[in-house]
Design a protein around this motif. Structure first.
Motif, mmCIF file in Angstrom:
data_model
loop_
_atom_site.group_PDB
_atom_site.id
_atom_site.type_symbol
_atom_site.label_atom_id
_atom_site.label_comp_id
_atom_site.label_asym_id
_atom_site.label_seq_id
_atom_site.Cartn_x
_atom_site.Cartn_y
_atom_site.Cartn_z
ATOM 1 N N GLY A 112 0.929 -1.278 0.159
ATOM 2 C CA GLY A 112 -0.122 -0.025 0.013
ATOM 3 C C GLY A 112 0.990 1.143 -0.066
ATOM 4 N N GLU A 113 0.327 2.198 0.870
ATOM 5 C CA GLU A 113 1.062 3.687 0.740
ATOM 6 C C GLU A 113 2.603 3.444 1.352
ATOM 7 N N ALA A 114 2.673 2.469 2.009
ATOM 8 C CA ALA A 114 4.192 2.361 2.592
ATOM 9 C C ALA A 114 5.020 1.963 1.441
ATOM 10 N N GLN A 115 4.660 0.951 0.591
ATOM 11 C CA GLN A 115 5.395 0.640 -0.737
ATOM 12 C C GLN A 115 5.656 1.851 -1.571
ATOM 13 N N VAL A 116 4.638 2.604 -1.840
ATOM 14 C CA VAL A 116 4.576 3.722 -2.617
ATOM 15 C C VAL A 116 5.560 4.739 -2.151
ATOM 16 N N ALA A 117 5.651 5.117 -0.904
ATOM 17 C CA ALA A 117 6.530 5.897 -0.134
ATOM 18 C C ALA A 117 8.108 5.574 -0.420
ATOM 19 N N ILE A 118 8.138 4.091 -0.320
ATOM 20 C CA ILE A 118 9.611 3.779 -0.389
ATOM 21 C C ILE A 118 10.064 3.938 -1.861
#
Length: 69
Positions: free
Chosen positions: A9-15
């Motif tokens: 989710g958002e964590a993967q996109v941020a990374i």
């Protein structure tokens, strides 16, 4: 037994966003010119050929390269 953490989710996109920014900083720090979604490296001002690549490598230092992200 070690457990593997799955990032979604958002964590993967941020990374991924941070990784892209780091790649851009690295490219610019060694002389690549940012062109908005692509980078240009001028390795030979006398050469009239520009190689278009999807992955840039150190062996391309002496050539003119357009790296498309």
């Amino acid at each position: 037994m070690s457990e593997m953490l799955t990032i979604v989710g958002e964590a993967q996109v941020a990374i991924e966003s941070v990784e892209l920014k780091l790649q851009a900083i690295q490219a610019e720090s060694i002389g690549w010119i940012a062109l908005g979604g692509a980078y240009l490296h001028v390795g030979d001002t006398e050469d009239q050929v520009i190689e278009v690549v999807g992955l840039a490598t150190a062996s391309m230092a002496g050539t003119n390269v357009l790296w498309l992200e």
